[in-house]
Write an enzyme that holds these catalytic residues in place. Structure first.
Site, short mmCIF file in Angstrom:
data_model
loop_
_atom_site.label_atom_id
_atom_site.label_comp_id
_atom_site.label_asym_id
_atom_site.label_seq_id
_atom_site.Cartn_x
_atom_site.Cartn_y
_atom_site.Cartn_z
N GLY A 205 1.10 -1.16 -0.43
CA GLY A 205 0.13 0.36 0.03
C GLY A 205 0.98 1.24 -0.02
CB SER A 206 2.64 3.04 -2.05
OG SER A 206 2.64 2.03 -2.45
#
Length: 237
Positions: A205-206
């Site tokens: 997640g980013s």
């Protein structure tokens, strides 16, 4: 990606070999950074093979990690002046903002496109343009949710500046998120990256921000889904 045709006269593989060949053509390869995350649960599955719940849980974990660290082949467009998406995901912002101070690009806002990556997206990052790497700077920070506007300023990040053969500077910034606690950047100052070339990865997640020179025509739209190395998000002046 379509499989290449077999040249005439080529010896036909066995049924097992043919099946393996089909699997290799259909399943994306694994990014090297994901190997420990896949091998560890596989080891647990082997050690706990006598317990069904351990074996199944470990194999499920290995499959999930293999999917997360997948590294599919991409074909970037062959057009001068285009900028491709550096990542798969959803366009969260199309605006102007001051680039990270560590890149020394000035204090004036520049065109920016921000792409949010969920845990289901491909998480490798690709060079948005072809050019020479002139700066790579890692800056520690917080781990707010990557879809928040403040994440660009306060979260841990890795900033890279590229100088194109046409003389343009394009910055791409890997930003850690709520679950993403590890940024991988393989590019170094002096490297020459082709457009669409894989240079890094953010785990779990980013967000990835791209900054363009003034006068750039932004083609991305908020909410648009992007395919790393293939979706054109801007046209340089």
């Amino acid at each position: 990606m379509a499989r290449k045709p077999t040249p005439p006269g080529t010896q036909q593989p066995t049924s097992v070999g043919h099946i393996l060949d089909l699997v290799r053509g259909a399943v994306p390869p694994l990014h090297p950074a994901g190997l420990p995350f896949v091998l560890a649960p596989l080891g647990v599955a082997v050690l706990g093979r006598k317990r069904k719940w351990v074996r199944r849980g470990a194999l499920t974990s290995a499959a999930a990690c293999a999917a997360f660290f997948r590294h599919p082949h991409r074909v970037p467009p062959n057009r001068v002046g285009v900028v491709v998406a550096p990542a798969d995901g959803e366009v969260a912002l199309v605006d102007s903002a001051v680039p990270p101070a560590e890149l020394d690009m000035g204090t004036e806002p520049l065109p920016r496109v921000s792409i949010f990556l969920s845990v289901l997206d491909v998480h490798v990052q690709r060079s948005p343009v072809g050019g020479e790497v002139t700066k790579v700077v890692h800056r520690p920070g917080q781990f707010l949710s990557a879809d928040l506007a403040d994440a660009s300023e306060v979260n841990e990040r890795n900033s890279m500046l590229l100088h194109t053969p046409e003389g343009h500077d394009v910055a791409v910034v890997q930003i850690a998120g709520l679950l993403a606690r590890r940024i991988v950047c393989d590019a170094k100052v002096g490297d020459t990256l082709p457009i669409g070339d894989t240079y890094g990865l953010i785990r779990f997640g980013s967000r990835v921000d791209t900054y363009f020179p003034a006068g750039t025509t932004l083609l991305a739209e908020r909410g648009q889904r992007t395919i790393g190395a293939e979706t054109v998000i801007a046209q340089l002046p």
